[in-house]
Write a protein that holds these residues in place. Structure first.
Motif, PDB file in Angstrom:
ATOM      1  N   GLU B  82       0.840  -1.212   0.000  1.00  0.00           N
ATOM      2  CA  GLU B  82       0.000   0.000   0.000  1.00  0.00           C
ATOM      3  C   GLU B  82       0.871   1.256   0.000  1.00  0.00           C
ATOM      4  O   GLU B  82       0.576   2.225  -0.718  1.00  0.00           O
ATOM      5  N   THR B  85       2.357   1.724  -3.410  1.00  0.00           N
ATOM      6  CA  THR B  85       1.347   2.232  -4.350  1.00  0.00           C
ATOM      7  C   THR B  85       1.136   3.735  -4.138  1.00  0.00           C
ATOM      8  O   THR B  85       0.997   4.493  -5.099  1.00  0.00           O
ATOM      9  N   GLY B  89       3.475   5.024  -7.073  1.00  0.00           N
ATOM     10  CA  GLY B  89       2.383   5.215  -8.038  1.00  0.00           C
ATOM     11  C   GLY B  89       1.737   6.578  -7.950  1.00  0.00           C
ATOM     12  O   GLY B  89       1.208   7.086  -8.939  1.00  0.00           O
ATOM     13  N   CYS B 111       1.286   2.844 -13.944  1.00  0.00           N
ATOM     14  CA  CYS B 111       1.820   1.635 -13.321  1.00  0.00           C
ATOM     15  C   CYS B 111       1.437   0.486 -14.245  1.00  0.00           C
ATOM     16  O   CYS B 111       0.755   0.690 -15.258  1.00  0.00           O
ATOM     17  N   ALA B 113      -0.713  -1.821 -14.109  1.00  0.00           N
ATOM     18  CA  ALA B 113      -2.138  -2.125 -14.312  1.00  0.00           C
ATOM     19  C   ALA B 113      -2.758  -1.192 -15.354  1.00  0.00           C
ATOM     20  O   ALA B 113      -3.733  -1.554 -16.007  1.00  0.00           O
ATOM     21  N   ASP B 114      -2.211   0.009 -15.486  1.00  0.00           N
ATOM     22  CA  ASP B 114      -2.759   0.982 -16.440  1.00  0.00           C
ATOM     23  C   ASP B 114      -2.577   0.483 -17.872  1.00  0.00           C
ATOM     24  O   ASP B 114      -1.451   0.246 -18.306  1.00  0.00           O
ATOM     25  N   ASN B 116      -3.140  -2.285 -18.827  1.00  0.00           N
ATOM     26  CA  ASN B 116      -2.644  -3.681 -18.772  1.00  0.00           C
ATOM     27  C   ASN B 116      -1.215  -3.748 -19.305  1.00  0.00           C
ATOM     28  O   ASN B 116      -0.847  -4.683 -20.007  1.00  0.00           O
ATOM     29  N   TYR B 161       1.304  -5.374 -12.742  1.00  0.00           N
ATOM     30  CA  TYR B 161      -0.025  -5.938 -12.486  1.00  0.00           C
ATOM     31  C   TYR B 161       0.066  -7.464 -12.497  1.00  0.00           C
ATOM     32  O   TYR B 161       0.450  -8.062 -13.501  1.00  0.00           O
ATOM     33  N   GLU B 164      -5.645 -10.994 -11.189  1.00  0.00           N
ATOM     34  CA  GLU B 164      -6.494 -11.177 -10.000  1.00  0.00           C
ATOM     35  C   GLU B 164      -6.694  -9.873  -9.215  1.00  0.00           C
ATOM     36  O   GLU B 164      -6.911  -9.908  -8.002  1.00  0.00           O
ATOM     37  N   GLY B 165      -6.557  -8.720  -9.898  1.00  0.00           N
ATOM     38  CA  GLY B 165      -6.770  -7.442  -9.222  1.00  0.00           C
ATOM     39  C   GLY B 165      -5.634  -7.004  -8.315  1.00  0.00           C
ATOM     40  O   GLY B 165      -5.775  -6.065  -7.543  1.00  0.00           O
ATOM     41  N   GLN B 166      -4.481  -7.679  -8.423  1.00  0.00           N
ATOM     42  CA  GLN B 166      -3.377  -7.431  -7.496  1.00  0.00           C
ATOM     43  C   GLN B 166      -2.201  -6.670  -8.120  1.00  0.00           C
ATOM     44  O   GLN B 166      -1.734  -7.039  -9.187  1.00  0.00           O
ATOM     45  N   LEU B 167      -1.751  -5.622  -7.438  1.00  0.00           N
ATOM     46  CA  LEU B 167      -0.532  -4.915  -7.834  1.00  0.00           C
ATOM     47  C   LEU B 167       0.668  -5.566  -7.162  1.00  0.00           C
ATOM     48  O   LEU B 167       0.572  -6.031  -6.030  1.00  0.00           O
TER      49      LEU B 167
END
Lengths: 269, 269
Positions: B82, B85, B89, B111, B113-114, B116, B161, B164-167
């Motif tokens: 956290e 991030t 981030g 990051c 996730a952005d 993908n 990324y 599963e929604g995890q950074l």
């Protein structure tokens, strides 16, 4: 005069939904998850806007910074702005993007400096100096449109770019409505405000007393009767200005609003 | 066989520079400013990659979280992730983007996730469980190329990324080299590692003892002589792998490296 040809043009425009998600929906993992499930089901182009006030206050407190509020508005000193950049721009924004990717929604997390997308100027100092708070002066709609054309879903934190290398804290409702107004040149835009209530209430103590249709006349009437007060006033003022500036439809409601599963308020011109 | 036609094709490819900026350059406002001035002067397509380890450790400490390190690597529990991030981030990334916009460089902070863009998987647990640490498995080069085509400068924080929604926390050197390798299919790529030293040193106690040209034979020789040890070992291993996988040129040096104003190390195949 509004010709049939014009009507047709409007009808043929691609639809765009701009959704602003309020603090209390973000802060609860379960609520956020339910909301994002509904969000990804929305068809067509869409944009998500979020703030995250309480979480920033919590982190600021842990870091030993005092949060100063005035009439519900944050006075943003240098330390506060750093916390907002961490919490809105980093923690909340990137986690929402990761969750959306998991739901196969190709999102991108942005603040106003990214792609020079949301330009603001420092709020003028009158009785109060709000510090690093910016009012929006320009939306880079060409950049935002280019993302939407690539089927990418922009997720904006409520941070704008004030020029001179400075980030500014900016009201998330305004971020959503200014984006909707700017993009309404190229899209048929709908604006959704999702918060903890089912909509604008006729009786603040009765969560079921939702005003389902609200036009300007009724709005003025409700202000006179002091039914609409406090935080709801600038939010609704914002809505009517957006309607007068190209936004087609505006809805207010709780997290169930997106799928129109429960009562909600529709703002009409 | 490498035909003349192929050579011509390579020569005609657009150049792309990927620059990784080390922690000590980010943490000092003045150093960062000088670096970014040089960065914006670089002609053509470019990408910036940053971490920000010490700043994350500092914020974690203020929040009352203990930072666990093992051989210079961070063991990333939920709290650490956290903080990373927030700091990588949010705080560092968005402030760099704002500063670049001020220098009229149209940057976008991302990051993994952005869009993908950087996909990783959790580092396998052997003797140690590094927690939320991901090793890169895929770069979405089509998305990154589309930004470069729009003359937008991507600024990546060292977060990937993991699905599963995890950074996941990810080594910034690896982020830079994996992007360089992936983009080398479409660009003639150069990789720059900017850190506090002038380059790879023949004598760790003499900052001027820069090895100006380093090939794999010399590298092996220097490992045997124990001139290259510790943190420099994986960094250089990374470099040679990148060269073998399409990256054209790699440079290591301090903040003056970008303008080649001072001595630096060039890695050659």
């Amino acid at each position: 005069m509004f010709s049939i040809a014009n009507k047709k043009k409007v009808r043929m425009q691609q639809k765009l939904k701009i959704i602003k998600i309020g603090g209390k929906l973000i802060e609860n993992e379960q609520n956020l998850s339910v909301f994002l499930d509904d969000f990804v089901k929305l068809k067509g182009a869409k944009i998500l806007v979020h703030g995250g006030g309480n979480m920033a206050t919590e982190v600021a407190g842990k870091l030993g910074f005092e949060t100063k509020m005035l009439d519900g508005r944050r006075i943003t000193d240098k330390n506060s702005m750093e916390v907002i950049t961490m919490v809105y721009g980093g923690l909340i924004n990137k986690n929402i993007v990761a969750k959306l990717q998991h739901l196969e929604c190709n999102a991108i997390g942005l603040c106003g400096a990214d792609g020079n997308s949301i330009i603001s100027k420092k709020r003028p100092v009158k009785e109060v100096d709000f510090g690093y708070v910016g009012d929006i002066v320009k939306i880079n709609s060409a950049f935002i449109s280019s993302l939407l054309e690539q089927k990418i879903v922009p997720v904006f934190s409520a941070i704008s770019y004030g020029g001179e290398g400075q980030l500014f804290n900016t009201n998330a409702d305004s971020v959503a409505s200014e984006i909707a107004r700017a993009l309404s040149h190229d899209f048929e835009t709908e604006l959704y405000y999702c918060f903890e209530k089912k909509g604008v209430l006729a009786n603040a103590d009765d969560d079921e007393s939702v005003i389902e249709n609200l036009d300007r006349r009724k709005y003025k009437d409700l202000i006179e009767k002091k039914v609409i007060t406090d935080g709801m006033l600038p939010k609704l003022q914002n809505c009517f200005e957006a309607l007068e500036n190209g936004v087609e439809r505006i809805f207010l409601g709780n997290s169930e609003l997106l799928q129109k599963k429960s009562k909600h308020t529709k703002i009409i011109a």
